[in-house]
Design a protein around this motif. Structure first.
Motif, PDB file in Angstrom:
ATOM      1  N   GLU A  76      45.003  45.099  43.713  1.00 19.93           N
ATOM      2  CA  GLU A  76      44.921  45.393  45.148  1.00 19.93           C
ATOM      3  C   GLU A  76      44.206  44.269  45.888  1.00 19.93           C
ATOM      4  O   GLU A  76      44.512  43.989  47.044  1.00 19.93           O
ATOM      5  N   ALA A  77      43.261  43.633  45.209  1.00 18.82           N
ATOM      6  CA  ALA A  77      42.547  42.492  45.785  1.00 18.82           C
ATOM      7  C   ALA A  77      43.342  41.200  45.648  1.00 18.82           C
ATOM      8  O   ALA A  77      42.826  40.127  45.951  1.00 18.82           O
ATOM      9  N   ARG A  78      44.568  41.308  45.165  1.00 18.62           N
ATOM     10  CA  ARG A  78      45.539  40.218  45.034  1.00 18.62           C
ATOM     11  C   ARG A  78      45.225  39.252  43.906  1.00 18.62           C
ATOM     12  O   ARG A  78      45.729  38.126  43.885  1.00 18.62           O
ATOM     13  N   GLN A  79      44.400  39.674  42.942  1.00 20.59           N
ATOM     14  CA  GLN A  79      44.235  38.853  41.752  1.00 20.59           C
ATOM     15  C   GLN A  79      45.550  38.852  40.978  1.00 20.59           C
ATOM     16  O   GLN A  79      46.185  39.899  40.812  1.00 20.59           O
ATOM     17  N   PRO A  80      46.005  37.698  40.488  1.00 23.53           N
ATOM     18  CA  PRO A  80      47.272  37.644  39.760  1.00 23.53           C
ATOM     19  C   PRO A  80      47.236  38.505  38.497  1.00 23.53           C
ATOM     20  O   PRO A  80      46.201  38.603  37.826  1.00 23.53           O
ATOM     21  N   VAL A  81      48.371  39.098  38.185  1.00 22.60           N
ATOM     22  CA  VAL A  81      48.470  39.951  37.006  1.00 22.60           C
ATOM     23  C   VAL A  81      48.073  39.176  35.746  1.00 22.60           C
ATOM     24  O   VAL A  81      47.389  39.712  34.865  1.00 22.60           O
ATOM     25  N   SER A  82      48.490  37.915  35.653  1.00 25.40           N
ATOM     26  CA  SER A  82      48.179  37.135  34.452  1.00 25.40           C
ATOM     27  C   SER A  82      46.678  36.997  34.244  1.00 25.40           C
ATOM     28  O   SER A  82      46.203  37.019  33.106  1.00 25.40           O
ATOM     29  N   GLN A  83      45.905  36.856  35.323  1.00 25.09           N
ATOM     30  CA  GLN A  83      44.457  36.773  35.176  1.00 25.09           C
ATOM     31  C   GLN A  83      43.869  38.128  34.775  1.00 25.09           C
ATOM     32  O   GLN A  83      42.904  38.187  33.999  1.00 25.09           O
ATOM     33  N   VAL A 102      45.338  40.590  33.003  1.00 29.07           N
ATOM     34  CA  VAL A 102      45.633  40.912  31.598  1.00 29.07           C
ATOM     35  C   VAL A 102      45.212  39.777  30.678  1.00 29.07           C
ATOM     36  O   VAL A 102      45.127  39.961  29.459  1.00 29.07           O
ATOM     37  N   GLY A 103      44.976  38.585  31.253  1.00 28.56           N
ATOM     38  CA  GLY A 103      44.435  37.475  30.464  1.00 28.56           C
ATOM     39  C   GLY A 103      45.449  36.566  29.826  1.00 28.56           C
ATOM     40  O   GLY A 103      45.070  35.661  29.080  1.00 28.56           O
ATOM     41  N   GLU A 104      46.754  36.758  30.115  1.00 30.25           N
ATOM     42  CA  GLU A 104      47.736  35.873  29.513  1.00 30.25           C
ATOM     43  C   GLU A 104      49.025  35.869  30.315  1.00 30.25           C
ATOM     44  O   GLU A 104      49.279  36.754  31.133  1.00 30.25           O
ATOM     45  N   ARG A 105      49.850  34.844  30.050  1.00 27.63           N
ATOM     46  CA  ARG A 105      51.150  34.722  30.679  1.00 27.63           C
ATOM     47  C   ARG A 105      52.111  34.105  29.677  1.00 27.63           C
ATOM     48  O   ARG A 105      51.768  33.144  28.989  1.00 27.63           O
ATOM     49  N   LEU A 106      53.317  34.638  29.583  1.00 30.36           N
ATOM     50  CA  LEU A 106      54.324  34.050  28.716  1.00 30.36           C
ATOM     51  C   LEU A 106      54.896  32.799  29.368  1.00 30.36           C
ATOM     52  O   LEU A 106      55.177  32.776  30.571  1.00 30.36           O
ATOM     53  N   PHE A 107      55.061  31.754  28.565  1.00 31.65           N
ATOM     54  CA  PHE A 107      55.669  30.508  29.036  1.00 31.65           C
ATOM     55  C   PHE A 107      56.516  29.960  27.904  1.00 31.65           C
ATOM     56  O   PHE A 107      56.006  29.753  26.793  1.00 31.65           O
ATOM     57  N   TRP A 108      57.798  29.759  28.156  1.00 27.91           N
ATOM     58  CA  TRP A 108      58.735  29.296  27.131  1.00 27.91           C
ATOM     59  C   TRP A 108      58.659  30.196  25.889  1.00 27.91           C
ATOM     60  O   TRP A 108      58.755  29.749  24.759  1.00 27.91           O
ATOM     61  N   GLY A 109      58.431  31.471  26.119  1.00 25.84           N
ATOM     62  CA  GLY A 109      58.438  32.454  25.044  1.00 25.84           C
ATOM     63  C   GLY A 109      57.148  32.600  24.279  1.00 25.84           C
ATOM     64  O   GLY A 109      57.089  33.380  23.320  1.00 25.84           O
ATOM     65  N   ARG A 110      56.086  31.892  24.698  1.00 28.68           N
ATOM     66  CA  ARG A 110      54.807  31.970  23.988  1.00 28.68           C
ATOM     67  C   ARG A 110      53.711  32.450  24.933  1.00 28.68           C
ATOM     68  O   ARG A 110      53.707  32.101  26.108  1.00 28.68           O
ATOM     69  N   PRO A 111      52.741  33.201  24.405  1.00 28.67           N
ATOM     70  CA  PRO A 111      51.643  33.669  25.261  1.00 28.67           C
ATOM     71  C   PRO A 111      50.568  32.600  25.429  1.00 28.67           C
ATOM     72  O   PRO A 111      50.151  31.963  24.453  1.00 28.67           O
ATOM     73  N   PHE A 112      50.126  32.407  26.664  1.00 33.31           N
ATOM     74  CA  PHE A 112      49.048  31.476  26.967  1.00 33.31           C
ATOM     75  C   PHE A 112      47.938  32.221  27.691  1.00 33.31           C
ATOM     76  O   PHE A 112      48.190  32.959  28.648  1.00 33.31           O
ATOM     77  N   ARG A 113      46.715  32.017  27.221  1.00 34.53           N
ATOM     78  CA  ARG A 113      45.570  32.620  27.895  1.00 34.53           C
ATOM     79  C   ARG A 113      45.412  32.007  29.279  1.00 34.53           C
ATOM     80  O   ARG A 113      45.542  30.796  29.455  1.00 34.53           O
ATOM     81  N   HIS A 122      46.046  31.078  46.750  1.00 31.94           N
ATOM     82  CA  HIS A 122      44.960  30.478  47.534  1.00 31.94           C
ATOM     83  C   HIS A 122      43.585  31.006  47.143  1.00 31.94           C
ATOM     84  O   HIS A 122      42.607  30.248  47.078  1.00 31.94           O
ATOM     85  N   ASP A 123      43.487  32.317  46.890  1.00 38.66           N
ATOM     86  CA  ASP A 123      42.178  32.929  46.660  1.00 38.66           C
ATOM     87  C   ASP A 123      41.764  32.967  45.190  1.00 38.66           C
ATOM     88  O   ASP A 123      40.578  33.177  44.902  1.00 38.66           O
ATOM     89  N   TRP A 124      42.706  32.752  44.266  1.00 39.41           N
ATOM     90  CA  TRP A 124      42.386  33.000  42.863  1.00 39.41           C
ATOM     91  C   TRP A 124      42.632  31.816  41.927  1.00 39.41           C
ATOM     92  O   TRP A 124      42.136  31.812  40.812  1.00 39.41           O
ATOM     93  N   GLU A 125      43.385  30.818  42.372  1.00 40.76           N
ATOM     94  CA  GLU A 125      43.646  29.686  41.486  1.00 40.76           C
ATOM     95  C   GLU A 125      42.785  28.489  41.906  1.00 40.76           C
ATOM     96  O   GLU A 125      42.401  28.371  43.075  1.00 40.76           O
ATOM     97  N   PRO A 126      42.477  27.592  40.964  1.00 38.87           N
ATOM     98  CA  PRO A 126      41.559  26.486  41.261  1.00 38.87           C
ATOM     99  C   PRO A 126      42.168  25.498  42.257  1.00 38.87           C
ATOM    100  O   PRO A 126      43.239  24.935  42.012  1.00 38.87           O
TER     101      PRO A 126
END
Length: 276
Positions: free
Chosen positions: A65-72, A74-85, A199-203
């Motif tokens: 609700e505060a617009r934090q990305p889902v990947s942050q 849950v702590g990971e995101r799939l990229f090219w079929g692999r999980p990355f923290r 804008h609010d959550w990524e470096p």
């Protein structure tokens, strides 16, 4: 409360908060709260949700609700079929960056340099897809390098990649068959138009170099010729309007064959060039 009821309530909360794909995000966050693989959530919708899982879901939904990305969250995101923290110290790996991966894999390479590695998703994906290759990944952020090191260890690639704190080529020596980068490229006057998730959550240092957004490419163009092996390739991600400007920078630096590649949505996404 059943998982199905918890899901309905989560969707309503996210929709009320203006989240564009509330159902998708609610399913991912519920799976995270119940500590089950997302693809198996449907099989557990009739299960009762424990008090601990319900509390975990409530925290996750509040964060979204505060617009934090889902990947942050849950702590990971799939990229090219692999999980990355993923943490707030690195960019969220994006599907459009897979265009750079596809282009890099189109030709062989034995050594690679990843400038501004962030989560390490580009370098580590390329190393995983090409056994026997080795790489160096740099970043100006110590926190980002720690995330990348953790991802290398989790993927079993830590013995094939070195990490170094460096401002572009400042601490880099040697020549490489392939240099890749997804540098900051958003112009200063475009930052205000970014979504809150970005804008609010990524470096910000990984998003924009300030000014016209091209400073990173100027630095890369200046240093690449001295660090590319003969006929070595340079591949960089760009913003969709920067293809011509970045290609000109590479040509002026003595690189040849500058070409703009499009992503899977048809937008200019990568500039490729090579050493003479």
């Amino acid at each position: 409360m059943t998982a199905q009821a918890a899901l309905r309530a989560a969707i309503l909360r996210l929709a009320a908060a203006g989240i564009e794909d509330a159902a998708r995000d609610a399913r991912r966050l519920l799976a995270h709260a119940m500590q089950i693989p997302p693809e198996r959530l449907t099989l557990h919708l009739g299960d009762a949700v424990s008090a601990e899982d319900e509390a975990r879901l409530d925290r996750a939904i509040a964060a979204r609700e505060a617009r934090q990305p889902v990947s942050q969250i849950v702590g990971e995101r799939l990229f090219w079929g692999r999980p990355f923290r993923v943490t707030p110290d690195v960019l969220d790996p994006r599907p459009e960056t897979e265009c750079l991966i596809a282009a890099a894999l189109a030709e062989p390479f034995a050594t690679l340099l990843d400038l501004g590695t962030g989560s390490g998703c580009i370098a580590l994906t390329l190393l995983a897809e090409r056994p026997g290759t080795r790489g160096l990944a740099t970043d100006l952020s110590p926190a980002a390098l720690e995330v990348a090191r953790g991802n290398a260890l989790a993927l079993g690639l830590d013995h094939r990649v070195a990490f170094r704190l460096s401002d572009w080529f400042a601490e880099v020596s040697g020549r490489f068959d392939l240099i890749v980068s997804n540098p900051p490229y958003i112009a200063a006057d475009e930052m205000a138009g970014l979504s809150p998730e970005v804008h609010d959550w990524e470096p910000h240092m990984a998003l924009s170099p300030g000014g016209d957004g091209l400073d990173a490419y100027r630095a890369i163009a200046a240093g690449a010729p001295a660090h590319l092996a003969p006929q070595g390739r340079l591949l960089v991600e760009i913003g969709p309007t920067q293809g011509e400007a970045v290609s000109d920078l590479f040509r002026q630096a003595g690189l040849v064959g500058a070409t703009v590649l499009r992503d899977f949505d048809g937008r200019d996404r990568v500039v490729a060039a090579r050493a003479a």
